[in-house]
Design a protein around this motif. Structure first.
Motif, PDB file in Angstrom:
ATOM      1  N   ASP A  29      22.822 -42.694  -7.204  1.00 22.65           N
ATOM      2  CA  ASP A  29      21.774 -42.392  -6.224  1.00 22.65           C
ATOM      3  C   ASP A  29      21.635 -40.885  -6.019  1.00 22.65           C
ATOM      4  O   ASP A  29      20.518 -40.360  -5.882  1.00 22.65           O
ATOM      5  N   ALA A  30      22.763 -40.182  -6.001  1.00 25.50           N
ATOM      6  CA  ALA A  30      22.733 -38.725  -5.856  1.00 25.50           C
ATOM      7  C   ALA A  30      22.067 -38.079  -7.070  1.00 25.50           C
ATOM      8  O   ALA A  30      21.329 -37.094  -6.944  1.00 25.50           O
ATOM      9  N   ALA A  31      22.311 -38.643  -8.256  1.00 34.79           N
ATOM     10  CA  ALA A  31      21.712 -38.109  -9.470  1.00 34.79           C
ATOM     11  C   ALA A  31      20.189 -38.268  -9.449  1.00 34.79           C
ATOM     12  O   ALA A  31      19.451 -37.341  -9.825  1.00 34.79           O
ATOM     13  N   VAL A  32      19.723 -39.425  -9.025  1.00 34.19           N
ATOM     14  CA  VAL A  32      18.277 -39.649  -8.922  1.00 34.19           C
ATOM     15  C   VAL A  32      17.672 -38.682  -7.915  1.00 34.19           C
ATOM     16  O   VAL A  32      16.613 -38.094  -8.156  1.00 34.19           O
ATOM     17  N   GLU A  33      18.356 -38.485  -6.807  1.00 31.94           N
ATOM     18  CA  GLU A  33      17.884 -37.544  -5.792  1.00 31.94           C
ATOM     19  C   GLU A  33      17.835 -36.123  -6.341  1.00 31.94           C
ATOM     20  O   GLU A  33      16.872 -35.380  -6.110  1.00 31.94           O
ATOM     21  N   ALA A  34      18.869 -35.731  -7.089  1.00 27.31           N
ATOM     22  CA  ALA A  34      18.918 -34.381  -7.650  1.00 27.31           C
ATOM     23  C   ALA A  34      17.775 -34.147  -8.636  1.00 27.31           C
ATOM     24  O   ALA A  34      17.140 -33.085  -8.630  1.00 27.31           O
ATOM     25  N   ALA A  35      17.517 -35.130  -9.483  1.00 32.96           N
ATOM     26  CA  ALA A  35      16.439 -34.999 -10.456  1.00 32.96           C
ATOM     27  C   ALA A  35      15.078 -34.982  -9.774  1.00 32.96           C
ATOM     28  O   ALA A  35      14.178 -34.236 -10.171  1.00 32.96           O
ATOM     29  N   GLU A  36      14.944 -35.773  -8.737  1.00 28.47           N
ATOM     30  CA  GLU A  36      13.661 -35.874  -8.034  1.00 28.47           C
ATOM     31  C   GLU A  36      13.347 -34.610  -7.251  1.00 28.47           C
ATOM     32  O   GLU A  36      12.191 -34.190  -7.151  1.00 28.47           O
ATOM     33  N   THR A  37      14.366 -33.977  -6.693  1.00 29.55           N
ATOM     34  CA  THR A  37      14.148 -32.821  -5.810  1.00 29.55           C
ATOM     35  C   THR A  37      14.447 -31.481  -6.479  1.00 29.55           C
ATOM     36  O   THR A  37      14.092 -30.436  -5.937  1.00 29.55           O
ATOM     37  N   GLY A  38      15.129 -31.508  -7.624  1.00 30.64           N
ATOM     38  CA  GLY A  38      15.523 -30.252  -8.249  1.00 30.64           C
ATOM     39  C   GLY A  38      16.671 -29.572  -7.534  1.00 30.64           C
ATOM     40  O   GLY A  38      16.844 -28.354  -7.647  1.00 30.64           O
ATOM     41  N   ASP A  39      17.471 -30.350  -6.817  1.00 29.04           N
ATOM     42  CA  ASP A  39      18.610 -29.815  -6.069  1.00 29.04           C
ATOM     43  C   ASP A  39      19.761 -29.513  -7.034  1.00 29.04           C
ATOM     44  O   ASP A  39      20.508 -30.399  -7.435  1.00 29.04           O
ATOM     45  N   ASP A  40      19.913 -28.236  -7.385  1.00 31.08           N
ATOM     46  CA  ASP A  40      20.940 -27.848  -8.351  1.00 31.08           C
ATOM     47  C   ASP A  40      22.350 -28.094  -7.825  1.00 31.08           C
ATOM     48  O   ASP A  40      23.248 -28.459  -8.585  1.00 31.08           O
ATOM     49  N   ASP A  41      22.554 -27.885  -6.543  1.00 28.26           N
ATOM     50  CA  ASP A  41      23.889 -28.075  -5.967  1.00 28.26           C
ATOM     51  C   ASP A  41      24.292 -29.544  -6.044  1.00 28.26           C
ATOM     52  O   ASP A  41      25.441 -29.868  -6.369  1.00 28.26           O
ATOM     53  N   LEU A  42      23.353 -30.413  -5.730  1.00 25.60           N
ATOM     54  CA  LEU A  42      23.635 -31.846  -5.789  1.00 25.60           C
ATOM     55  C   LEU A  42      23.871 -32.278  -7.232  1.00 25.60           C
ATOM     56  O   LEU A  42      24.771 -33.078  -7.504  1.00 25.60           O
ATOM     57  N   ALA A  43      23.074 -31.756  -8.149  1.00 26.22           N
ATOM     58  CA  ALA A  43      23.254 -32.082  -9.571  1.00 26.22           C
ATOM     59  C   ALA A  43      24.639 -31.649 -10.035  1.00 26.22           C
ATOM     60  O   ALA A  43      25.332 -32.394 -10.736  1.00 26.22           O
TER      61      ALA A  43
END
Length: 234
Positions: A29-43
């Protein structure tokens, strides 16, 4: 080993497999969120935290091996142990796909306007969650229901991939026509950026389809464990 301790280990094994499923789905779920938002820290958090899933996998692999070698389970107990080993293998691979997905988002998030990445990603993740829940509950109908949803996910992934390629072809045709008419010159950086966006989108769609495949594998092994039925395996 006393029978009570042996049965407790089997129960603990099932619980730990479900716990691993929770961890993997959290990372997914975090990976999908990171890809969707471009959140580098989360990725980065998803990618660097993959070792935790791998460690959990190795611990459970060892437990399955010990139960098989030392206890020599038979019948339903044997199916539980062998199915559990297969389930954790698929979960570990979902976690690997999550690390891929986390890195696909562009600088400003999203993958490609032609792909509803969040919706497809959520559907694939729900299939994994439902498959793990079917394994935990010993629910054969839920196993079959997960497998039945895979055709729809595959079709959505196919349509998404075709839309991405069609969009690229239309954009390229427009650039060629504009260049021929003298309205613009080819921009190599713009073209490279478009190709990179398309490549990431196609890889992401492929990986989401694979997540769904692993969900079906989990459901198939759970069904075999529950009913000694291999209809979903082959």
């Amino acid at each position: 080993m006393p029978r009570e301790n042996y049965q407790q280990r089997l129960e603990d094994l099932r619980a730990e497999v479900v716990s691993m499923g929770d961890l993997v789905l959290e990372r997914y779920d975090a990976a999908v969120e990171a890809a969707e938002t471009g959140d580098d820290d989360l990725a980065r958090e998803v990618i660097e935290g993959d070792y935790e899933v791998n460690d959990r996998y190795l611990e459970l692999e060892e437990e399955c091996t010990e139960l098989l070698a030392l206890q020599q389970p038979v019948a339903s107990d044997l199916r539980l142990v062998t199915a559990s080993f297969k389930v954790i293998t698929d979960l570990e691979r979902v976690a690997d796909l999550a690390t891929n997905l986390a890195g696909y988002g562009g600088d400003e998030g999203g993958l490609h306007p032609a792909v509803d990445f969040r919706e497809i990603g959520d559907e694939a993740g729900e299939m994994v969650a439902d498959a793990v829940a079917a394994y935990e509950a010993g629910d054969p109908d839920a196993c079959r229901a997960v497998a039945a949803r895979d055709d729809d996910l595959d079709e959505r992934c196919r349509q998404a991939s075709e839309a991405v390629v069609r969009d690229l072809l239309e954009a390229d045709r427009a650039r060629v026509e504009a260049n021929r008419s003298g309205e613009s010159d080819p921009d190599s950086e713009e073209l490279a950026g478009a190709l990179d966006e398309v490549s990431r989108a196609l890889l992401a769609v492929r990986d989401l389809e694979r997540v769904g495949d692993h969900a079906v594998n989990i459901a198939a092994r759970a069904l075999y464990m529950i009913e000694n039925d291999d209809e979903l395996i082959y």
